[in-house]
Design a protein around this motif. Structure first.
Motif, mmCIF file in Angstrom:
data_model
loop_
_atom_site.group_PDB
_atom_site.id
_atom_site.type_symbol
_atom_site.label_atom_id
_atom_site.label_comp_id
_atom_site.label_asym_id
_atom_site.label_seq_id
_atom_site.Cartn_x
_atom_site.Cartn_y
_atom_site.Cartn_z
ATOM 1 N N GLY A 8 5.824 -6.129 -3.605
ATOM 2 C CA GLY A 8 5.012 -5.371 -4.542
ATOM 3 C C GLY A 8 4.666 -3.993 -4.026
ATOM 4 O O GLY A 8 5.069 -3.578 -2.944
ATOM 5 N N GLN A 9 3.895 -3.291 -4.829
ATOM 6 C CA GLN A 9 3.472 -1.936 -4.492
ATOM 7 C C GLN A 9 2.459 -1.974 -3.351
ATOM 8 O O GLN A 9 1.530 -2.769 -3.372
ATOM 9 N N LEU A 10 2.637 -1.132 -2.367
ATOM 10 C CA LEU A 10 1.723 -1.060 -1.231
ATOM 11 C C LEU A 10 0.914 0.229 -1.341
ATOM 12 O O LEU A 10 1.442 1.318 -1.118
ATOM 13 N N SER A 11 -0.348 0.090 -1.696
ATOM 14 C CA SER A 11 -1.193 1.278 -1.815
ATOM 15 C C SER A 11 -1.767 1.640 -0.450
ATOM 16 O O SER A 11 -1.839 0.800 0.454
ATOM 17 N N MET A 12 -2.198 2.876 -0.323
ATOM 18 C CA MET A 12 -2.813 3.312 0.921
ATOM 19 C C MET A 12 -4.097 2.524 1.173
ATOM 20 O O MET A 12 -4.378 2.142 2.306
ATOM 21 N N SER A 13 -4.866 2.239 0.140
ATOM 22 C CA SER A 13 -6.110 1.485 0.335
ATOM 23 C C SER A 13 -5.819 0.056 0.797
ATOM 24 O O SER A 13 -6.545 -0.481 1.639
ATOM 25 N N ASP A 14 -4.739 -0.566 0.287
ATOM 26 C CA ASP A 14 -4.347 -1.900 0.757
ATOM 27 C C ASP A 14 -3.945 -1.842 2.225
ATOM 28 O O ASP A 14 -4.308 -2.699 3.020
ATOM 29 N N TRP A 15 -3.171 -0.804 2.580
ATOM 30 C CA TRP A 15 -2.709 -0.654 3.958
ATOM 31 C C TRP A 15 -3.887 -0.424 4.904
ATOM 32 O O TRP A 15 -3.973 -1.022 5.960
ATOM 33 N N LEU A 16 -4.819 0.434 4.522
ATOM 34 C CA LEU A 16 -5.980 0.715 5.359
ATOM 35 C C LEU A 16 -6.856 -0.524 5.552
ATOM 36 O O LEU A 16 -7.398 -0.746 6.627
ATOM 37 N N ALA A 17 -6.993 -1.339 4.513
ATOM 38 C CA ALA A 17 -7.855 -2.521 4.572
ATOM 39 C C ALA A 17 -7.215 -3.694 5.305
ATOM 40 O O ALA A 17 -7.915 -4.585 5.776
ATOM 41 N N ALA A 18 -5.900 -3.698 5.434
ATOM 42 C CA ALA A 18 -5.201 -4.802 6.105
ATOM 43 C C ALA A 18 -5.621 -4.882 7.566
ATOM 44 O O ALA A 18 -6.129 -3.914 8.140
ATOM 45 N N GLU A 19 -5.404 -6.042 8.173
ATOM 46 C CA GLU A 19 -5.749 -6.228 9.579
ATOM 47 C C GLU A 19 -4.596 -5.740 10.454
ATOM 48 O O GLU A 19 -3.496 -6.275 10.398
ATOM 49 N N HIS A 20 -4.876 -4.720 11.268
ATOM 50 C CA HIS A 20 -3.858 -4.064 12.086
ATOM 51 C C HIS A 20 -3.926 -4.497 13.546
ATOM 52 O O HIS A 20 -5.012 -4.674 14.096
ATOM 53 N N VAL A 21 -2.747 -4.616 14.155
ATOM 54 C CA VAL A 21 -2.646 -4.771 15.605
ATOM 55 C C VAL A 21 -2.079 -3.448 16.130
ATOM 56 O O VAL A 21 -1.152 -2.887 15.540
ATOM 57 N N VAL A 22 -2.688 -2.917 17.184
ATOM 58 C CA VAL A 22 -2.265 -1.617 17.722
ATOM 59 C C VAL A 22 -2.135 -1.687 19.239
ATOM 60 O O VAL A 22 -2.830 -2.464 19.892
ATOM 61 N N PRO A 23 -1.256 -0.867 19.794
ATOM 62 C CA PRO A 23 -1.172 -0.791 21.261
ATOM 63 C C PRO A 23 -2.432 -0.149 21.826
ATOM 64 O O PRO A 23 -3.017 0.746 21.209
ATOM 65 N N THR A 24 -2.868 -0.599 22.990
ATOM 66 C CA THR A 24 -3.999 -0.001 23.673
ATOM 67 C C THR A 24 -3.614 1.408 24.111
ATOM 68 O O THR A 24 -2.516 1.614 24.644
ATOM 69 N N PRO A 25 -4.489 2.402 23.909
ATOM 70 C CA PRO A 25 -4.167 3.762 24.354
ATOM 71 C C PRO A 25 -3.944 3.811 25.861
ATOM 72 O O PRO A 25 -4.506 3.017 26.607
#
Length: 99
Positions: A8-25
Motif C-alpha cells: 500500500g501507500q506509505l505516507s511520511m506520517s506512517d513512516w515517522l510513526a513506525a518503530e525504527h531500529v537505528v545504528p548507534t552513532p
C-alpha cells in the motif's frame, strides 16, 4: 510479508510513526544521514532500538514490525535472506521492514 507497511501507500506520517531500529552513532552528538535530513525538515522518527553496527539492523527486523532506513540499499541486504521487504521511500531513502 506480514509487516503493516509492506504494501500500500506509505505516507511520511506512517513512516515517522513506525518503530525504527537505528545504528548507534559513532560519537556523542553525531547523527546519521537520515536523522540529519529529518532534523533539517523539522521531523523526528520513532526510534525504539539501537544496534552497535549498521549491518546488524536488518536481522532485528525478522518477525517484527520494526523498520530500518538506510541512505542506500545495503550490500547483501538481509531482506532477501529473512523474508523482509525493501521499499523505496521519499528522497530515495530505502525502507526495510520486518517480516
Amino acid at each position: 510479508t506480514g509487516h503493516p507497511l509492506a504494501t500500500g501507500q506509505l505516507s511520511m506520517s506512517d513512516w515517522l510513526a513506525a518503530e525504527h531500529v537505528v545504528p548507534t552513532p559513532y560519537s556523542v552528538g553525531q547523527r546519521g544521514v537520515v536523522d540529519v535530513f529529518l532534523a533539517r525538515e523539522r521531523m523526528r522518527r520513532n526510534v525504539v532500538a539501537h544496534v552497535p553496527y549498521f549491518h546488524m539492523a536488518p536481522f532485528m527486523l525478522i518477525n517484527s514490525d520494526l523498520i530500518f532506513t538506510a541512505p542506500s540499499t545495503p550490500p547483501n541486504a538481509a531482506g532477501s535472506a529473512n523474508g523482509s521487504c525493501v521499499r523505496p521511500v521519499r528522497h530515495r531513502q530505502p525502507l526495510a521492514c520486518g517480516a
